[in-house]
Design a protein around this motif. Structure first.
Motif, PDB file in Angstrom:
ATOM      1  N   UNK A  41       0.856  -1.193   0.000  1.00 30.53           N
ATOM      2  CA  UNK A  41       0.000   0.000   0.000  1.00 30.53           C
ATOM      3  C   UNK A  41       0.884   1.233   0.000  1.00 30.53           C
ATOM      4  N   UNK A  42       0.509   2.220  -0.812  1.00 26.62           N
ATOM      5  CA  UNK A  42       1.230   3.486  -0.748  1.00 26.62           C
ATOM      6  C   UNK A  42       0.332   4.642  -1.142  1.00 26.62           C
ATOM      7  N   UNK A  43       0.740   5.806  -0.673  1.00 25.37           N
ATOM      8  CA  UNK A  43       0.032   7.058  -0.916  1.00 25.37           C
ATOM      9  C   UNK A  43       0.565   7.658  -2.209  1.00 25.37           C
ATOM     10  N   UNK A  44      -0.315   7.874  -3.198  1.00 27.01           N
ATOM     11  CA  UNK A  44       0.104   8.438  -4.477  1.00 27.01           C
ATOM     12  C   UNK A  44       0.070   9.971  -4.476  1.00 27.01           C
ATOM     13  N   UNK A  45      -0.911  10.520  -3.770  1.00 24.82           N
ATOM     14  CA  UNK A  45      -1.070  11.980  -3.780  1.00 24.82           C
ATOM     15  C   UNK A  45      -1.775  12.415  -2.507  1.00 24.82           C
ATOM     16  N   UNK A  46      -1.288  13.491  -1.937  1.00 26.00           N
ATOM     17  CA  UNK A  46      -1.885  14.074  -0.740  1.00 26.00           C
ATOM     18  C   UNK A  46      -2.202  15.537  -1.018  1.00 26.00           C
ATOM     19  N   UNK A  47      -3.446  15.914  -0.762  1.00 29.15           N
ATOM     20  CA  UNK A  47      -3.886  17.294  -0.979  1.00 29.15           C
ATOM     21  C   UNK A  47      -4.492  17.833   0.304  1.00 29.15           C
ATOM     22  N   UNK A  48      -3.984  18.969   0.762  1.00 27.07           N
ATOM     23  CA  UNK A  48      -4.485  19.599   1.985  1.00 27.07           C
ATOM     24  C   UNK A  48      -4.855  21.041   1.708  1.00 27.07           C
ATOM     25  N   UNK A  49      -5.937  21.470   2.306  1.00 26.00           N
ATOM     26  CA  UNK A  49      -6.343  22.874   2.219  1.00 26.00           C
ATOM     27  C   UNK A  49      -6.805  23.365   3.579  1.00 26.00           C
ATOM     28  N   UNK A  50      -6.129  24.382   4.108  1.00 26.56           N
ATOM     29  CA  UNK A  50      -6.484  24.987   5.402  1.00 26.56           C
ATOM     30  C   UNK A  50      -6.430  23.976   6.547  1.00 26.56           C
ATOM     31  N   UNK A  51      -5.415  23.134   6.525  1.00 23.76           N
ATOM     32  CA  UNK A  51      -5.225  22.125   7.569  1.00 23.76           C
ATOM     33  C   UNK A  51      -4.035  22.535   8.437  1.00 23.76           C
ATOM     34  N   UNK A  52      -4.327  22.945   9.675  1.00 19.48           N
ATOM     35  CA  UNK A  52      -3.271  23.357  10.596  1.00 19.48           C
ATOM     36  C   UNK A  52      -2.396  24.435   9.937  1.00 19.48           C
ATOM     37  N   UNK A  61      -0.939  24.224   7.091  1.00 15.91           N
ATOM     38  CA  UNK A  61      -0.946  24.122   5.632  1.00 15.91           C
ATOM     39  C   UNK A  61      -2.146  24.863   5.050  1.00 15.91           C
ATOM     40  N   UNK A  62      -1.885  25.998   4.467  1.00 14.05           N
ATOM     41  CA  UNK A  62      -2.953  26.673   3.717  1.00 14.05           C
ATOM     42  C   UNK A  62      -3.254  25.904   2.442  1.00 14.05           C
ATOM     43  N   UNK A  63      -2.202  25.365   1.824  1.00  9.23           N
ATOM     44  CA  UNK A  63      -2.381  24.599   0.595  1.00  9.23           C
ATOM     45  C   UNK A  63      -1.187  23.673   0.412  1.00  9.23           C
ATOM     46  N   UNK A  64      -1.481  22.420   0.098  1.00  8.11           N
ATOM     47  CA  UNK A  64      -0.420  21.446  -0.182  1.00  8.11           C
ATOM     48  C   UNK A  64      -0.945  20.455  -1.199  1.00  8.11           C
ATOM     49  N   UNK A  65      -0.184  20.226  -2.249  1.00  8.95           N
ATOM     50  CA  UNK A  65      -0.516  19.227  -3.260  1.00  8.95           C
ATOM     51  C   UNK A  65       0.762  18.457  -3.533  1.00  8.95           C
ATOM     52  N   UNK A  66       0.852  17.263  -2.975  1.00 10.08           N
ATOM     53  CA  UNK A  66       2.100  16.506  -2.986  1.00 10.08           C
ATOM     54  C   UNK A  66       1.902  15.163  -3.678  1.00 10.08           C
ATOM     55  N   UNK A  67       2.680  14.911  -4.724  1.00 12.51           N
ATOM     56  CA  UNK A  67       2.675  13.614  -5.406  1.00 12.51           C
ATOM     57  C   UNK A  67       3.794  12.759  -4.833  1.00 12.51           C
ATOM     58  N   UNK A  68       3.494  11.490  -4.593  1.00 12.77           N
ATOM     59  CA  UNK A  68       4.464  10.594  -3.977  1.00 12.77           C
ATOM     60  C   UNK A  68       4.557   9.297  -4.757  1.00 12.77           C
ATOM     61  N   UNK A  69       5.644   8.596  -4.534  1.00 20.07           N
ATOM     62  CA  UNK A  69       5.866   7.280  -5.104  1.00 20.07           C
ATOM     63  C   UNK A  69       6.207   6.319  -3.971  1.00 20.07           C
TER      64      UNK A  69
END
Length: 401
Positions: free
Chosen positions: A1-12, A14-22
């Motif tokens: 199992x793995x995380x491909x993409x994480x998107x956060x908005x107004x979380x703690x 993080x005003x904005x985060x769009x992170x692609x992972x492998x």
């Protein structure tokens, strides 16, 4: 199992985060209060629908959004690859109204989506599975029984949706039964037959919880004892034992073995709890509360003859918690056929070389691990040569190297 993409908005932070992972290892370094733990909290929230750090949902929303937006919201989303295929999960914490007195947001609500479709929290939990390591794990050993129950519930919920739904049902029924017990206490027991329905409902849901905990702890106890021996070979043996809040004869029925397998264990647990509730009904009425059942369970940790929470050193407690988490990785993989995501929150710097090597060895056995650290050189490049490295500053994440 793995995380491909994480998107956060107004979380703690993080005003904005769009992170692609492998797949692979990620090291996120940063000073204290830069947002490292917030990042892992967000991932854990998407996996479990729970936060170990927020006392109320309003704390999950960024301070800037609370200040600037009329009805602010925190939004979290992830694309996940599993052995069964890909899945998209979303969670939103929204403010529905503001208080009239000071204008600060008060009422919050949650929304969940799985593959774009509105779902319940129980449908979200376990789509992404995580095993989080942090300094707070010491509270599993030395903290209150409630903290140990919380650990069990989060761990098992990621592996068994039936357990999640039983927990939710149990809490609702427990509230109803306790309310009735208080009324019966005031009426000096008149109308006791009203308890019959709630006893049955509590036993039905509670039996699922009891059987689930017994089975999980049997596996965790064996795995943790084995890893404890590897991490602390000169120490007395480790014992992990489930302590259900039932009379000894009823507790003995919580065996995971039997001709009927898990269903047989659940039926035995339901019968044991129902029998206990009936036998202790008078005591419950006198107390005005339900004093038996999984909401009063505990877990016993002992090193040799000594109870670990009271007598073990801080170093021994940390090693015990580490052994338990490593056993959890194995349990998650065994139950699902798919290893979980490892989240290591600033703990490697506190471990000696042998224990650090053991944790990193576990990291190589999973698809993906995210490590936070205040020191960009720990873990060193030689320890994780293929790790992707990021630096975080006040909620801004940037790749290094």
């Amino acid at each position: 199992m793995h995380l491909d993409r994480l998107t956060l908005g107004n979380v703690r932070t993080f005003r904005s985060l769009d992170l692609s992972l492998e797949p692979g290892s990620y090291v996120v370094s940063g000073a204290n209060a830069s947002g490292k733990s917030n990042l892992l909290e967000a991932i854990t929230l998407l996996a479990t629908a729970r936060s170990a750090r927020a006392r109320a949902d309003i704390e999950l929303i960024s301070r800037e959004a609370l200040r600037d937006d009329p009805l602010p919201a925190a939004r979290l989303a992830a694309d996940v690859s599993t052995a069964r295929g890909s899945v998209a999960v979303e969670l939103a914490v929204t403010v529905r109204e503001a208080t009239a007195a000071d204008g600060r947001p008060a009422a919050t609500g949650r929304r969940f989506r799985v593959n774009g479709v509105a779902r319940r929290a129980s449908d979200l939990i376990g789509q992404l599975r995580v095993v989080p390591f942090s300094a707070d794990d010491l509270q599993i050993i030395a903290g209150s029984p409630g903290q140990r129950r919380r650990y069990l519930d989060i761990t098992i919920s990621q592996l068994d949706v039936r357990y999640v739904r039983a927990l939710q049902r149990y809490q609702r029924v427990l509230t109803q039964r306790n309310g009735l017990l208080r009324r019966l206490q005031e009426r000096r027991g008149r109308g006791v037959d009203e308890l019959e329905f709630w006893d049955g409902e509590l036993a039905t849901a509670g039996g699922v919880i009891l059987a689930g905990r017994a089975a999980a702890l049997a596996a965790l106890a064996a795995g943790a004892a084995e890893r404890w021996e590897q991490l602390a070979p000169a120490s007395p043996p480790l014992e992990v034992r489930y302590q259900p809040r039932l009379p000894p004869e009823q507790a003995a029925a919580l065996s995971v073995a039997g001709p009927g397998g898990p269903e047989d264990a659940t039926g035995a647990a339901q019968a044991a709890l129902h029998e206990t509730l009936l036998a202790r009904r008078g005591d419950d009425i006198a107390a005005g509360m339900t004093r038996s059942g999984p909401h009063r369970d505990d877990v016993h940790f002992a090193i040799g003859e000594g109870e670990a929470g009271a007598f073990a050193s801080r170093g021994e407690q940390r090693t015990l918690a580490l052994a338990l988490r490593l056993a959890e990785v194995a349990l998650s993989h065994e139950r699902t056929g798919d290893p979980p995501l490892l989240l290591l929150d600033d703990i490697l710097s506190e471990l000696d070389e042998a224990r650090r090597e053991r944790v990193l060895a576990a990291a190589y056995g999973v698809d993906q691990v995210v490590i936070t650290t205040p020191d960009p050189d720990r873990p060193a490049a030689a320890e994780l040569p293929d790790a992707r490295r990021y630096r975080i500053e006040t909620g801004e994440l940037r790749a290094e190297g």
